[in-house]
Design a protein around this motif. Structure first.
Motif, mmCIF file in Angstrom:
data_model
loop_
_atom_site.group_PDB
_atom_site.id
_atom_site.type_symbol
_atom_site.label_atom_id
_atom_site.label_comp_id
_atom_site.label_asym_id
_atom_site.label_seq_id
_atom_site.Cartn_x
_atom_site.Cartn_y
_atom_site.Cartn_z
ATOM 1 N N ILE A 181 0.823 -1.202 0.000
ATOM 2 C CA ILE A 181 0.000 0.000 0.000
ATOM 3 C C ILE A 181 0.862 1.260 0.000
ATOM 4 C CG2 ILE A 181 -1.989 -1.067 1.114
ATOM 5 C CD1 ILE A 181 -1.031 0.128 3.772
ATOM 6 N N GLY A 182 0.279 2.326 -0.485
ATOM 7 C CA GLY A 182 0.962 3.610 -0.489
ATOM 8 C C GLY A 182 0.003 4.724 -0.130
ATOM 9 N N ILE A 183 0.568 5.843 0.240
ATOM 10 C CA ILE A 183 -0.211 7.056 0.507
ATOM 11 C C ILE A 183 0.307 8.134 -0.434
ATOM 12 C CG2 ILE A 183 -0.756 8.867 2.182
ATOM 13 C CD1 ILE A 183 -0.463 6.783 4.399
ATOM 14 N N LYS A 184 -0.616 8.818 -1.089
ATOM 15 C CA LYS A 184 -0.244 9.873 -2.026
ATOM 16 C C LYS A 184 -0.764 11.216 -1.543
ATOM 17 C CE LYS A 184 0.242 7.218 -6.234
ATOM 18 N NZ LYS A 184 -0.080 7.164 -7.676
ATOM 19 N N ASP A 185 -0.025 12.244 -1.878
ATOM 20 C CA ASP A 185 -0.444 13.627 -1.710
ATOM 21 C C ASP A 185 -0.621 14.135 -3.138
ATOM 22 O OD1 ASP A 185 -0.901 16.265 -1.134
ATOM 23 O OD2 ASP A 185 0.972 16.593 -0.049
ATOM 24 N N GLY A 186 -1.855 14.137 -3.583
ATOM 25 C CA GLY A 186 -2.104 14.402 -5.001
ATOM 26 C C GLY A 186 -1.560 13.233 -5.810
ATOM 27 N N ASP A 187 -0.682 13.520 -6.754
ATOM 28 C CA ASP A 187 -0.061 12.473 -7.559
ATOM 29 C C ASP A 187 1.260 11.981 -6.987
ATOM 30 O OD1 ASP A 187 -2.120 12.504 -9.417
ATOM 31 O OD2 ASP A 187 -1.129 14.000 -10.689
ATOM 32 N N LYS A 188 1.721 12.599 -5.918
ATOM 33 C CA LYS A 188 3.035 12.281 -5.359
ATOM 34 C C LYS A 188 2.933 11.171 -4.313
ATOM 35 C CE LYS A 188 6.829 14.327 -2.749
ATOM 36 N NZ LYS A 188 7.282 15.472 -1.970
ATOM 37 N N LEU A 189 3.665 10.080 -4.519
ATOM 38 C CA LEU A 189 3.746 9.002 -3.537
ATOM 39 C C LEU A 189 4.619 9.491 -2.381
ATOM 40 C CD1 LEU A 189 3.157 6.027 -2.760
ATOM 41 C CD2 LEU A 189 5.285 5.433 -3.953
ATOM 42 N N ILE A 190 4.033 9.556 -1.179
ATOM 43 C CA ILE A 190 4.763 10.100 -0.026
ATOM 44 C C ILE A 190 5.097 9.040 1.024
ATOM 45 C CG2 ILE A 190 3.828 12.417 -0.330
ATOM 46 C CD1 ILE A 190 2.000 11.722 2.158
ATOM 47 N N ALA A 191 4.439 7.888 0.946
ATOM 48 C CA ALA A 191 4.662 6.845 1.945
ATOM 49 C C ALA A 191 4.184 5.514 1.386
ATOM 50 C CB ALA A 191 3.914 7.161 3.228
ATOM 51 N N GLY A 192 4.741 4.437 1.939
ATOM 52 C CA GLY A 192 4.303 3.129 1.499
ATOM 53 C C GLY A 192 4.827 2.039 2.396
ATOM 54 N N ALA A 193 4.201 0.877 2.249
ATOM 55 C CA ALA A 193 4.603 -0.290 3.022
ATOM 56 C C ALA A 193 4.349 -1.537 2.197
ATOM 57 C CB ALA A 193 3.837 -0.372 4.333
ATOM 58 N N TYR A 194 5.236 -2.510 2.376
ATOM 59 C CA TYR A 194 5.074 -3.804 1.719
ATOM 60 C C TYR A 194 5.397 -4.901 2.720
ATOM 61 C CZ TYR A 194 5.751 -7.977 -0.953
ATOM 62 O OH TYR A 194 5.644 -9.278 -1.392
ATOM 63 N N GLY A 195 4.550 -5.919 2.757
ATOM 64 C CA GLY A 195 4.794 -7.079 3.598
ATOM 65 C C GLY A 195 4.129 -8.296 3.002
ATOM 66 N N CYS A 196 4.600 -9.474 3.397
ATOM 67 C CA CYS A 196 4.008 -10.707 2.887
ATOM 68 C C CYS A 196 3.814 -11.701 4.027
ATOM 69 C CB CYS A 196 4.859 -11.319 1.780
ATOM 70 S SG CYS A 196 6.502 -11.803 2.308
ATOM 71 N N MET A 197 2.838 -12.563 3.850
ATOM 72 C CA MET A 197 2.552 -13.591 4.843
ATOM 73 C C MET A 197 3.671 -14.622 4.838
ATOM 74 S SD MET A 197 -0.152 -12.793 6.488
ATOM 75 C CE MET A 197 -0.422 -14.331 7.360
ATOM 76 N N VAL A 239 8.941 -0.110 4.864
ATOM 77 C CA VAL A 239 8.083 0.984 5.332
ATOM 78 C C VAL A 239 8.867 2.263 5.063
ATOM 79 C CG1 VAL A 239 6.965 2.104 7.295
ATOM 80 C CG2 VAL A 239 7.032 -0.391 7.172
ATOM 81 N N TYR A 240 8.216 3.225 4.417
ATOM 82 C CA TYR A 240 8.901 4.485 4.131
ATOM 83 C C TYR A 240 7.900 5.630 4.128
ATOM 84 C CZ TYR A 240 11.680 8.141 2.095
ATOM 85 O OH TYR A 240 12.333 9.332 1.907
ATOM 86 N N VAL A 241 8.314 6.747 4.734
ATOM 87 C CA VAL A 241 7.555 8.002 4.689
ATOM 88 C C VAL A 241 8.542 9.095 4.304
ATOM 89 C CG1 VAL A 241 6.206 9.679 6.014
ATOM 90 C CG2 VAL A 241 5.948 7.227 6.489
ATOM 91 N N ASP A 242 8.192 9.890 3.269
ATOM 92 C CA ASP A 242 9.043 11.022 2.893
ATOM 93 C C ASP A 242 9.293 11.898 4.111
ATOM 94 O OD1 ASP A 242 9.303 10.322 0.223
ATOM 95 O OD2 ASP A 242 7.870 11.826 -0.514
ATOM 96 N N GLU A 243 10.495 12.422 4.211
ATOM 97 C CA GLU A 243 10.909 13.172 5.396
ATOM 98 C C GLU A 243 9.989 14.340 5.724
ATOM 99 O OE1 GLU A 243 14.989 14.806 7.453
ATOM 100 O OE2 GLU A 243 15.085 13.851 5.485
ATOM 101 N N GLU A 244 9.538 15.052 4.717
ATOM 102 C CA GLU A 244 8.702 16.226 4.977
ATOM 103 C C GLU A 244 7.313 15.870 5.513
ATOM 104 O OE1 GLU A 244 7.063 17.915 0.959
ATOM 105 O OE2 GLU A 244 8.921 16.816 0.528
ATOM 106 N N TYR A 245 6.936 14.585 5.457
ATOM 107 C CA TYR A 245 5.629 14.147 5.942
ATOM 108 C C TYR A 245 5.712 13.394 7.271
ATOM 109 C CZ TYR A 245 3.869 15.480 1.381
ATOM 110 O OH TYR A 245 3.531 16.193 0.262
ATOM 111 N N ARG A 246 6.912 13.232 7.788
ATOM 112 C CA ARG A 246 7.085 12.526 9.060
ATOM 113 C C ARG A 246 6.571 13.385 10.217
ATOM 114 N NH1 ARG A 246 13.121 10.460 7.461
ATOM 115 N NH2 ARG A 246 12.388 9.248 5.666
ATOM 116 N N ARG A 247 6.181 12.709 11.273
ATOM 117 C CA ARG A 247 5.662 13.338 12.496
ATOM 118 C C ARG A 247 4.369 14.127 12.251
ATOM 119 N NH1 ARG A 247 10.935 12.887 12.631
ATOM 120 N NH2 ARG A 247 11.970 12.085 14.484
ATOM 121 N N GLN A 248 3.610 13.678 11.247
ATOM 122 C CA GLN A 248 2.318 14.292 10.939
ATOM 123 C C GLN A 248 1.197 13.256 10.947
ATOM 124 O OE1 GLN A 248 2.352 16.863 7.458
ATOM 125 N NE2 GLN A 248 4.563 17.156 7.663
ATOM 126 N N GLY A 249 1.496 12.054 11.436
ATOM 127 C CA GLY A 249 0.486 11.003 11.492
ATOM 128 C C GLY A 249 0.426 10.124 10.260
#
Length: 138
Positions: A40-56, A67-77
């Motif tokens: 899954i990923g989270i976008k701000d408009g068209d920009k991918l700002i965060a995402g995670a991948y895992g498997c069973m 797991v990754y969150v762009d630095e400018e979006y960290r500490r914002q929930g």
């Protein structure tokens, strides 16, 4: 006796044979197989700002490897929202545990703050890092 055993480089076929042998052995202990992944990923408009991948994996464990969150979006929930969705989807895959690891400069404090339990770590002083292993029981 030690003289008759040779250490050699493995071919791709050798690796496949070893993996098949391990899978056969593991089936004696793991009586069910769960498949699935969370990607899954989270976008701000068209920009991918965060995402995670895992498997069973075996024993109803979702192993989250990215797991990754762009630095400018960290500490914002954003990261918390991302992991909450990973947890929701993990439950849908019948996972009982989420497992992940992180280096000291990554998300160690973050995972502790959102309820993950640190179950182990090691430090490599000569290389300047430590790695930390986390679980969250669902």
């Amino acid at each position: 006796m030690a003289g008759k055993f040779l250490i050699k480089e493995l071919t791709d076929k050798d690796v496949e044979v070893l993996e098949e042998k391990l899978d056969t052995y593991d089936r004696e202990h793991v009586t069910y197989k769960l498949n699935g992944e969370v990607s899954i990923g989270i976008k701000d408009g068209d920009k991918l700002i965060a995402g995670a991948y895992g498997c069973m994996t075996d024993f109803k464990i979702l192993y989250v490897e990215t797991v990754y969150v762009d630095e400018e979006y960290r500490r914002q929930g954003v990261g918390k929202r991302l992991i909450e969705e990973v947890e929701r989807r993990a439950r849908g895959l019948q996972a009982n545990i989420i497992r992940l690891d992180t280096y000291n400069w990554q998300g160690r404090d973050f995972y502790k703050a959102i309820g993950f339990e640190e179950v182990g770590s090691y430090e490599s002083k000569e290389d300047g890092f430590s790695e930390h292993f986390f679980l969250k029981r669902l």
